[in-house]
Design a protein around this motif. Sequence first.
Motif, mmCIF file in Angstrom:
data_model
loop_
_atom_site.group_PDB
_atom_site.id
_atom_site.type_symbol
_atom_site.label_atom_id
_atom_site.label_comp_id
_atom_site.label_asym_id
_atom_site.label_seq_id
_atom_site.Cartn_x
_atom_site.Cartn_y
_atom_site.Cartn_z
ATOM 1 N N TYR A 133 39.767 2.148 -30.307
ATOM 2 C CA TYR A 133 39.554 0.698 -30.361
ATOM 3 C C TYR A 133 40.600 0.001 -29.484
ATOM 4 O O TYR A 133 41.797 0.124 -29.735
ATOM 5 N N GLY A 143 40.357 -3.398 -28.593
ATOM 6 C CA GLY A 143 40.487 -4.815 -28.933
ATOM 7 C C GLY A 143 40.332 -5.705 -27.721
ATOM 8 O O GLY A 143 39.816 -5.285 -26.681
ATOM 9 N N CYS A 174 36.405 -8.307 -30.826
ATOM 10 C CA CYS A 174 37.577 -8.963 -31.423
ATOM 11 C C CYS A 174 37.674 -8.663 -32.920
ATOM 12 O O CYS A 174 36.672 -8.635 -33.621
ATOM 13 N N CYS A 175 38.915 -8.456 -33.423
ATOM 14 C CA CYS A 175 39.131 -8.177 -34.854
ATOM 15 C C CYS A 175 39.520 -9.440 -35.617
ATOM 16 O O CYS A 175 39.760 -9.390 -36.817
ATOM 17 N N THR A 219 36.062 -7.620 -38.688
ATOM 18 C CA THR A 219 36.503 -6.224 -38.855
ATOM 19 C C THR A 219 35.435 -5.397 -39.573
ATOM 20 O O THR A 219 35.313 -4.194 -39.331
ATOM 21 N N VAL A 232 44.141 2.788 -32.535
ATOM 22 C CA VAL A 232 44.389 1.459 -31.977
ATOM 23 C C VAL A 232 45.662 1.454 -31.118
ATOM 24 O O VAL A 232 46.475 2.375 -31.197
ATOM 25 N N CYS A 281 45.645 -5.523 -34.282
ATOM 26 C CA CYS A 281 44.414 -4.780 -34.585
ATOM 27 C C CYS A 281 44.678 -3.884 -35.780
ATOM 28 O O CYS A 281 43.859 -3.775 -36.687
ATOM 29 N N CYS A 293 40.127 -14.466 -27.680
ATOM 30 C CA CYS A 293 39.830 -13.073 -27.337
ATOM 31 C C CYS A 293 39.453 -12.909 -25.868
ATOM 32 O O CYS A 293 39.309 -11.793 -25.381
#
Lengths: 286, 188
Positions: A150, A152, A193-194, A210, A227, A232, B75
């Motif tokens: 991941y 991000g 995006c988390c 998430t 990650v 994240c 983001c």
Amino acid sequence: MNTKYAYYPGCSLHSTGAEYDVSFKKVAGKLGVELAEVPGWVCCGTSPAHSASHLLSIALPVKNLSLVETMAKDVVVPCAACYSRFKFATYEMGHDNKLAEDVKEVIGSSFQNKVKVLHPLEIFAQIPPDALKAQVKENHKDKALKVVCYYGCLLTRPPKVMQFDDVEYPMTMDKVLENTGYQILDWSYKTDCCGASFALSETDAVLTLTQKILKNAKEVGADAIAVACPLCHANLDTRQTDINAKYNTDYNIPIYYFTQLMGLAFGYSPKEMGVNKHLTEATMNV
Amino acid sequence: MPTQATVMPDAKFLKQMDDKIKVNVNLCFQCRKCSAGCPMAYAMDYTPAQLIHAIRLGLKDIVINSKTMWMCSSCQTCTTRCPQEVDIARVMDTVKILAVAEGIKPPVSSVHTFNKAALRNIKWLGRMYELGMIGDLKMRTFEFFKDMGLGMKMFMKGKLKIIPSVSPGRTLTTWKIFSRSAKKDRSN
């Protein structure tokens, strides 16, 4: 390989992401990468700074980069959020003369903008695959561990500033972990995006975002998510109980920093890699 | 002939945006790629494309009172995918800064309160001191029990430090950077 870098841990690696700091330093040491922490570093400003003043959001990372400049080294920045702010700072200093003058006045230094900003993934990706494989212990128990990587938001976006791998489907972390002996799976949420800095302010948004990431990881059959960012990690690791309560699910997916997985493969114990600090406990194989 | 409602752009607002934003929003041709990819669009009142359109029309009231920029998670997906290279994430920051300067009470107060608490923390300590920031946040939001369990777990795992890392030199450094950039921002 024996390379020396200035090291900017950022606030997270000294607190909530302490296991990233420990595991990165150990793995780097094993691979002959020497790190010297930037003396007197200050916070990079993170999202609150660019939400309040563009000048401030560039001045804070440039203050740190000017400290690095005196060390005459390139700087390695493991936190993806700090890394993003540093890259934005070098980009803006090179593209906006008026801003560059203002920033130099604000920090009171003659910054040359000569420092190269690197993420640990970029350094490890330069190490020949054989050299990585040579460090992997024979009896490495996690070989069967199926991992999704991941990235991000901030490692790759926006590409003209970050210039880090492919923006929609990066592979750097996948390759590094594959060369360290893990099974890497393809999935769809690599760069989604988390919820980032909404962790404390708009927690519900973090749960919404998430949950989708964990769902896809489970759907492709992943045992763990790797990650490269403390935010994240915090969002994915600490909120699984809340997610299960809200969505009536039973997620229990360990979230590792990619450096922890490298270290485990190199023969360090889970405790040495700080795996015991995770809130979603890693129960398999370790 | 019935009279048609006419949009009267706020010329002063357009000038303000032009001066501060340094992004040409007029390049936007409303393809809405930004909004289609926005992970937070579901929680916004206007989509990013609608907000950009409102800026172009000079609809100041709609723009500065919107929830949109406060729900932006920065983001960078919009900026990355815009075929016209409009830096939409930067527009979101600029609109936030302008709304605060205009004395608007942000409709998503949690985000603004968090930002202020974090910045105070950095200004006075040089580095983020999580426990101090959380305490400051709780004093301002009165949500004393939110995430209490989580906080305790993190504390037990040694993820939150009790004592802030402070050194006088570093504190003075950030304090100076904050004050000087605030002064410059006012004069620019």
